[in-house]
Design a protein around this motif. Structure first.
Motif, PDB file in Angstrom:
ATOM      1  N   LEU A 795       0.827  -1.206   0.000  1.00 30.04           N
ATOM      2  CA  LEU A 795       0.000   0.000   0.000  1.00 30.04           C
ATOM      3  C   LEU A 795       0.864   1.259   0.000  1.00 30.04           C
ATOM      4  O   LEU A 795       0.502   2.286  -0.594  1.00 30.04           O
ATOM      5  CB  LEU A 795      -0.911  -0.014   1.225  1.00 30.04           C
ATOM      6  N   ALA A 796       2.035   1.177   0.650  1.00 29.14           N
ATOM      7  CA  ALA A 796       2.934   2.325   0.691  1.00 29.14           C
ATOM      8  C   ALA A 796       3.572   2.604  -0.656  1.00 29.14           C
ATOM      9  O   ALA A 796       4.110   3.708  -0.884  1.00 29.14           O
ATOM     10  CB  ALA A 796       4.009   2.087   1.748  1.00 29.14           C
ATOM     11  N   LEU A 797       3.543   1.636  -1.566  1.00 28.54           N
ATOM     12  CA  LEU A 797       4.151   1.834  -2.889  1.00 28.54           C
ATOM     13  C   LEU A 797       3.248   2.605  -3.839  1.00 28.54           C
ATOM     14  O   LEU A 797       3.685   2.952  -4.947  1.00 28.54           O
ATOM     15  CB  LEU A 797       4.499   0.472  -3.510  1.00 28.54           C
ATOM     16  N   GLY A 798       1.999   2.825  -3.451  1.00 30.96           N
ATOM     17  CA  GLY A 798       1.122   3.626  -4.306  1.00 30.96           C
ATOM     18  C   GLY A 798      -0.254   3.024  -4.425  1.00 30.96           C
ATOM     19  O   GLY A 798      -0.505   1.867  -4.068  1.00 30.96           O
ATOM     20  N   SER A 799      -1.172   3.852  -4.952  1.00 31.44           N
ATOM     21  CA  SER A 799      -2.566   3.420  -5.055  1.00 31.44           C
ATOM     22  C   SER A 799      -2.764   2.318  -6.075  1.00 31.44           C
ATOM     23  O   SER A 799      -3.767   1.601  -6.045  1.00 31.44           O
ATOM     24  CB  SER A 799      -3.443   4.622  -5.424  1.00 31.44           C
ATOM     25  N   SER A 800      -1.808   2.118  -6.959  1.00 31.88           N
ATOM     26  CA  SER A 800      -1.941   1.059  -7.961  1.00 31.88           C
ATOM     27  C   SER A 800      -1.855  -0.325  -7.333  1.00 31.88           C
ATOM     28  O   SER A 800      -2.251  -1.315  -7.957  1.00 31.88           O
ATOM     29  CB  SER A 800      -0.863   1.223  -9.047  1.00 31.88           C
ATOM     30  N   HIS A 801      -1.330  -0.408  -6.148  1.00 30.99           N
ATOM     31  CA  HIS A 801      -1.199  -1.698  -5.467  1.00 30.99           C
ATOM     32  C   HIS A 801      -2.284  -1.899  -4.405  1.00 30.99           C
ATOM     33  O   HIS A 801      -2.174  -2.801  -3.581  1.00 30.99           O
ATOM     34  CB  HIS A 801       0.175  -1.804  -4.797  1.00 30.99           C
ATOM     35  N   ALA A 802      -3.312  -1.074  -4.424  1.00 32.33           N
ATOM     36  CA  ALA A 802      -4.338  -1.145  -3.385  1.00 32.33           C
ATOM     37  C   ALA A 802      -5.099  -2.459  -3.432  1.00 32.33           C
ATOM     38  O   ALA A 802      -5.411  -3.050  -2.389  1.00 32.33           O
ATOM     39  CB  ALA A 802      -5.293   0.037  -3.526  1.00 32.33           C
ATOM     40  N   LYS A 803      -5.424  -2.925  -4.644  1.00 29.37           N
ATOM     41  CA  LYS A 803      -6.177  -4.169  -4.733  1.00 29.37           C
ATOM     42  C   LYS A 803      -5.350  -5.364  -4.265  1.00 29.37           C
ATOM     43  O   LYS A 803      -5.865  -6.289  -3.633  1.00 29.37           O
ATOM     44  CB  LYS A 803      -6.655  -4.381  -6.165  1.00 29.37           C
ATOM     45  N   THR A 838      -7.543   4.281  -0.361  1.00 30.66           N
ATOM     46  CA  THR A 838      -6.491   4.467  -1.369  1.00 30.66           C
ATOM     47  C   THR A 838      -6.929   3.994  -2.745  1.00 30.66           C
ATOM     48  O   THR A 838      -6.443   4.497  -3.774  1.00 30.66           O
ATOM     49  CB  THR A 838      -5.221   3.715  -0.935  1.00 30.66           C
ATOM     50  N   ASP A 839      -7.819   3.048  -2.777  1.00 34.96           N
ATOM     51  CA  ASP A 839      -8.269   2.486  -4.050  1.00 34.96           C
ATOM     52  C   ASP A 839      -9.010   3.562  -4.850  1.00 34.96           C
ATOM     53  O   ASP A 839     -10.037   4.083  -4.392  1.00 34.96           O
ATOM     54  CB  ASP A 839      -9.178   1.296  -3.784  1.00 34.96           C
ATOM     55  N   PRO A 840      -8.519   3.896  -6.064  1.00 37.66           N
ATOM     56  CA  PRO A 840      -9.201   4.946  -6.853  1.00 37.66           C
ATOM     57  C   PRO A 840     -10.580   4.533  -7.330  1.00 37.66           C
ATOM     58  O   PRO A 840     -11.410   5.399  -7.651  1.00 37.66           O
ATOM     59  CB  PRO A 840      -8.239   5.169  -8.034  1.00 37.66           C
ATOM     60  N   GLU A 841     -10.848   3.213  -7.374  1.00 36.87           N
ATOM     61  CA  GLU A 841     -12.147   2.757  -7.855  1.00 36.87           C
ATOM     62  C   GLU A 841     -13.197   2.703  -6.752  1.00 36.87           C
ATOM     63  O   GLU A 841     -14.360   2.425  -7.009  1.00 36.87           O
ATOM     64  CB  GLU A 841     -12.009   1.360  -8.482  1.00 36.87           C
TER      65      GLU A 841
END
Length: 917
Positions: A795-803, A838-841
């Motif tokens: 999760l700390a690496l960015g929102s792209s890894h939220a899922k 954090t998840d953009p969706e």
């Protein structure tokens, strides 16, 4: 009818064989006035002839219940070992009153009348002549009509007294009569020596007066000091101890006074049982035994009876419990020096005709090795064990050899040793059996030793050692992956995980000691007199309450079984066997701690504390309390845990119990970190370091705990580089001593350090390595925690890894919510909420409960823990969520709570309050 026939069973027969002796031999029982009083009561219990007809109760008993109470009282008198001093007549009458009240005081009156009527040697002869009729069946009567079996405990006791009187010289009879006068004077000053005309002749009076000139002047008064008659022909001076009255139990509530008991004699069996009880006290509650007064008592007892070498062994145990190395070593040496030539500690029942008795030297080396192990001298301990192995093999002492192998295994499992080269011989010594001459690691040597000890114990039917080895194997299987000695080839195993089924199997097999303990053939006494001692002690308490109540007018005394209630029920299982069976449950609790099942930890710990507390040693029982309190702090918070800790400290003072002291420091350190009191946390870390030994490899678990907490304190202070240095050093130490389970926690700590220092990429390998270790050792709860840390790193690496992070959280949630504590559950709820935010969706307005529900639950749990840093994060996320939802009032409320926790964390005041509870 055959009342109390064979009531002593094997023990009674053994004592009869020892005390009755063979025909023509010396009497191994010395008559005293107290024993004569007991003989009279036995005669009342089983009169020589019955006028009422067969099956009728003797006068004055009206019911079988009253009659059996007197029998139990007499049995307890002959087996009690509360003290090594015989009770005076006053105490005997006080105890008898509780039984005598059932027959309106007839027993006490008859006893005092009979004893006061013995005024001459002829009276003594007639007294013992009547006793012979107790053991003889009436004419025409069958065996079932006997009231007293001659082979029962009371029957053997009566036969020994009659035999002792028959072998007395006339001078000995006069001494007995003089002692009887003093015995009666101790309870009734009106009783006096018979006048001259009461004797048959002047010669008898002259002999009586000249029997002992030293006591002639004081025979009419109460004796102020101990008096012991000389040994005469036909009497034994070694079976009973002539102890002065100043030599009493260290208990201040001792009822035996200097002016009440002129002849303080106890049988050897009762004295040895008394010593066994003191050994049990030293094991269960060593803090209650004062060092100096106990040693003074034992030293005087050893001076009076040099043949009682076990007194020196008790002094060794006392010095051991008080951490006095010099005194413990000195007493251990003296014990084995003075007891040379006697059977060893693990000797089987030997034939009396055996000339050579081996086993003492190797037993001494075994005790010496255990002494060095206790004080943290692993090299000296291994040297002693190695020499003990050599001597045991030379003497073919298989039993002792099996115990030595078990002791070496226990040493290697408790003390961190990176290499045994030069300590227990060549590293190839245990590896020759594989045919390759390959050096074995410490863990492989430990496994080989455990299996050898287990095999020998099974072959020799040493059930106690067999149970201990099974527990040790369970502990080994819990923390080590068993790799085959030959680790290559087509048949090489690729399994690199521990097997919980093997742990459960060994723990189940260890419990068989409860049913098989009598098959080992070792010389152990199951009847140690504890039942009789407890019964008489409670009887004395009942009589005291009876006396105090009888002085109050209008008080009604109810004579029922409540007055005869006793706390210790007779148990056919020895204490050592119960301790082993209890250790299996304690080990089960430890295993479930590793596997992460909190309910099973509580269940097995409660079973141990409930069923085995009476037989448990102080360290093991305190460990059970520690496990229960740790469960409290994890699930109920500090308030409940510190309340339970206060109760535990009352039972086990923290100054004398390392488990309680360590738990106290753990709770205080965790609370200080949660409150943000870093100075107090660092101070407690320093105290952890003081508790551990400076010897390398000793107290390795405590040193690991201290380093782990120091790294956590530095992490809380945001000193990331120093925390990483401490953690890396700790990882090297754990790897050196093959502490793989601890390595999983250290790797997880390193991942946590990199996560908080904003180096998530560097933290990922540590989290993955910790997860791999957890899978290998089946550390399910720790694996769930590692998975949660891994999700935080992604999760700390960015929102792209939220899922990906959300998937990992869902993977760990069942274990965390089912078995995790307040802190771990709060972390999981926070990470779950952060993944959604954090998840953009994800849209908060569409499903606000998916974020607010876990945050509210986390806030509630963290309030109990007083965890300011994590609570501040919860309220920050709540404020952001309410801001997205447009709820300004709730947002301001959450922001205010956030500010309060941040202020409490940054401006920590009254830090010393963290040390109070």
């Amino acid at each position: 009818m055959n009342v109390f026939a064979g009531v002593s069973g094997r023990a009674g027969a053994g004592e009869g064989a020892k005390e009755a002796g063979s025909a023509g031999g010396e009497a191994l029982l010395e008559l005293t006035p107290h024993r004569m009083a007991v003989c009279h009561l036995v005669q009342v219990f089983a009169p020589p002839a019955q006028q009422e007809g067969p099956g009728a109760l003797p006068f004055p008993f009206a019911s079988v219940s009253d009659y059996n109470r007197l029998g139990l009282f007499l049995f307890s008198l002959t087996r009690s070992c509360e003290n090594f001093l015989e009770p005076p007549l006053e105490e005997l009458l006080r105890q008898l009153k509780v039984v005598d009240d059932l027959v309106n005081g007839w027993l006490c009156e008859q006893l005092t009348t009979t004893l006061s009527g013995l005024n001459s040697p002829d009276d003594l002869f007639n007294f013992f002549d009547k006793l012979r009729g107790v053991l003889a069946s009436p004419d025409g009567a069958s065996v079932e009509d006997e009231f007293l079996d001659s082979n029962s405990q009371l029957g053997v006791y009566l036969r020994c007294c009659i035999l002792a009187f028959n072998q007395m010289t006339f001078e000995g009879v006069c001494h007995l009569l003089a002692n009887l006068v003093a015995y009666c004077n101790s309870a009734d000053t009106s009783y006096d020596m018979a006048e001259d005309e009461d004797f048959n002749s002047e010669m008898e009076m002259s002999d009586l007066m000249d029997a002992d000139i030293g006591v002639r002047a004081g025979v009419f008064d109460k004796y102020g000091q101990g008096y012991a008659s000389e040994s005469h022909m036909g009497e034994s001076s070694t079976t009973f101890i002539h102890a002065p009255i100043s030599l009493h139990d260290f208990d201040e509530a001792n009822i035996f006074k200097a002016d009440d008991n002129p002849t303080c004699l106890r049988s050897r069996w009762q004295l040895e049982a008394y010593l066994n009880q003191q050994a049990d006290i030293l094991e269960k509650n060593p803090s209650s035994v004062p060092l100096n007064s106990f040693n003074a008592t034992m030293t005087q007892l050893q001076t009076l009876a040099p043949e009682l070498h076990r007194v020196q062994f008790l002094q060794y145990l006392n010095a051991l419990s008080h951490d006095d190395y010099v005194a413990a070593l000195d007493n251990l040496h003296r014990y084995f020096d003075y007891s040379a030539g006697m059977p060893g500690l693990f000797s089987r029942s030997l034939s009396p005709n055996q000339d050579i008795i081996v086993g003492k030297y190797e037993s001494a080396l075994l005790c010496l090795g255990n002494l060095h192990c206790y004080f943290g001298h692993p090299k000296k301990a291994l040297e002693a064990f190695t020499e003990a192995v050599r001597v045991s093999q030379m003497n073919n002492d298989d039993s002792c050899l099996a115990y030595i192998l078990g002791a070496i295994s226990n040493l290697l499992s408790k003390i961190g040793i990176s290499s045994t080269v030069g300590i227990i011989g060549s590293p190839y010594s245990l590896g020759n059996n594989i045919g390759l001459g390959m050096p074995l690691s410490i863990q492989q040597q430990l496994l080989v030793l455990l299996k050898r000890s287990l095999k020998r114990a099974d072959m020799l039917k040493l059930t106690s050692l067999l149970s201990f080895d099974h527990i040790s194997l369970a502990k080994f299987d819990l923390k080590h992956v068993q790799r085959p000695l030959v680790s290559f080839g087509p048949n090489a195993s690729t399994k690199l995980r521990t097997c919980p089924a093997d742990v459960c199997k060994n723990l189940r097999l260890s419990s068989h000691v409860l049913s098989d303990f009598g098959a080992d053939g070792l010389e152990t006494s199951h009847d140690n007199g504890s039942f009789s001692t407890s019964w008489l002690r409670n009887l004395s308490a009942a009589s005291s309450s009876w006396c105090s109540s009888s002085t109050k007018p209008g008080t009604l005394i109810a004579n029922d079984f409540d007055n005869f209630h006793f706390n210790a029920q007779p148990s056919p299982i020895p204490t050592s066997v119960l301790q082993l069976a209890g250790s299996a449950y304690l080990m089960r609790a430890t295993a479930w701690e590793h596997y992460g099942s909190a309910p099973m930890v509580r269940m097995n710990t409660l079973v141990y504390a409930t069923c085995f507390a009476d037989a448990a040693s102080s360290p093991e029982l305190s460990l059970a309390y520690v496990k229960l309190i740790q469960q409290l702090v994890v699930f109920k918070g500090y308030f409940a845990a510190f309340g339970a800790l206060k109760l535990a400290e009352e039972k086990f003072p923290s100054s004398t119990n390392s488990h309680i002291q360590l738990l106290k420091l753990q709770l205080l350190h965790d609370r200080a970190l949660h409150r943000g009191h870093l100075r107090v946390a660092q101070q407690i870390c320093d105290e952890f370091g003081v508790l551990s030994s400076s010897v390398s490899g000793v107290d390795i678990d405590l040193k690991t705990e201290a380093s782990l907490r120091r790294a956590r304190t530095l992490l809380a202070a945001k000193q990331f580089s120093q925390a990483a240095v401490v953690a890396n050093s700790l990882f090297s130490t754990c790897y050196k001593y093959n502490m793989q389970v601890e390595n999983a926690s250290v790797l997880l700590l390193l991942a946590e350090i990199h996560k908080k220092s904003d180096n998530a990429v560097l933290g990922l390998p540590y989290a993955l390595a910790s997860q791999l270790f957890c899978k290998s050792f089946n550390l399910d709860l720790l694996e769930a925690s590692a998975t949660l840390t891994l999700a935080e790193l992604w999760l700390a690496l960015g929102s792209s890894h939220a899922k990906r992070a959300l998937s990992l959280v869902y993977q760990s949630l069942p274990m965390i919510l089912g078995h995790g504590g307040l802190e771990l559950r709060s972390r999981a709820h926070i990470v779950l909420a952060k993944c959604h935010l954090t998840d953009p969706e994800f849209s908060v307005s569409e499903d606000p409960c998916a974020v607010l529900d876990p945050l509210n639950q986390a806030a509630e749990d963290l309030q109990v823990l007083e965890y300011h840093e994590m609570a501040a994060e919860v309220y920050y996320l709540k404020a952001m969520t309410y801001n997205h939802l447009g709820k300004e009032d709730e947002r301001e409320e959450a922001a205010a709570c956030f500010k309060d926790h941040v202020t409490a964390l940054e401006n920590a005041c009254d830090e010393e309050a963290s040390l109070a509870y």
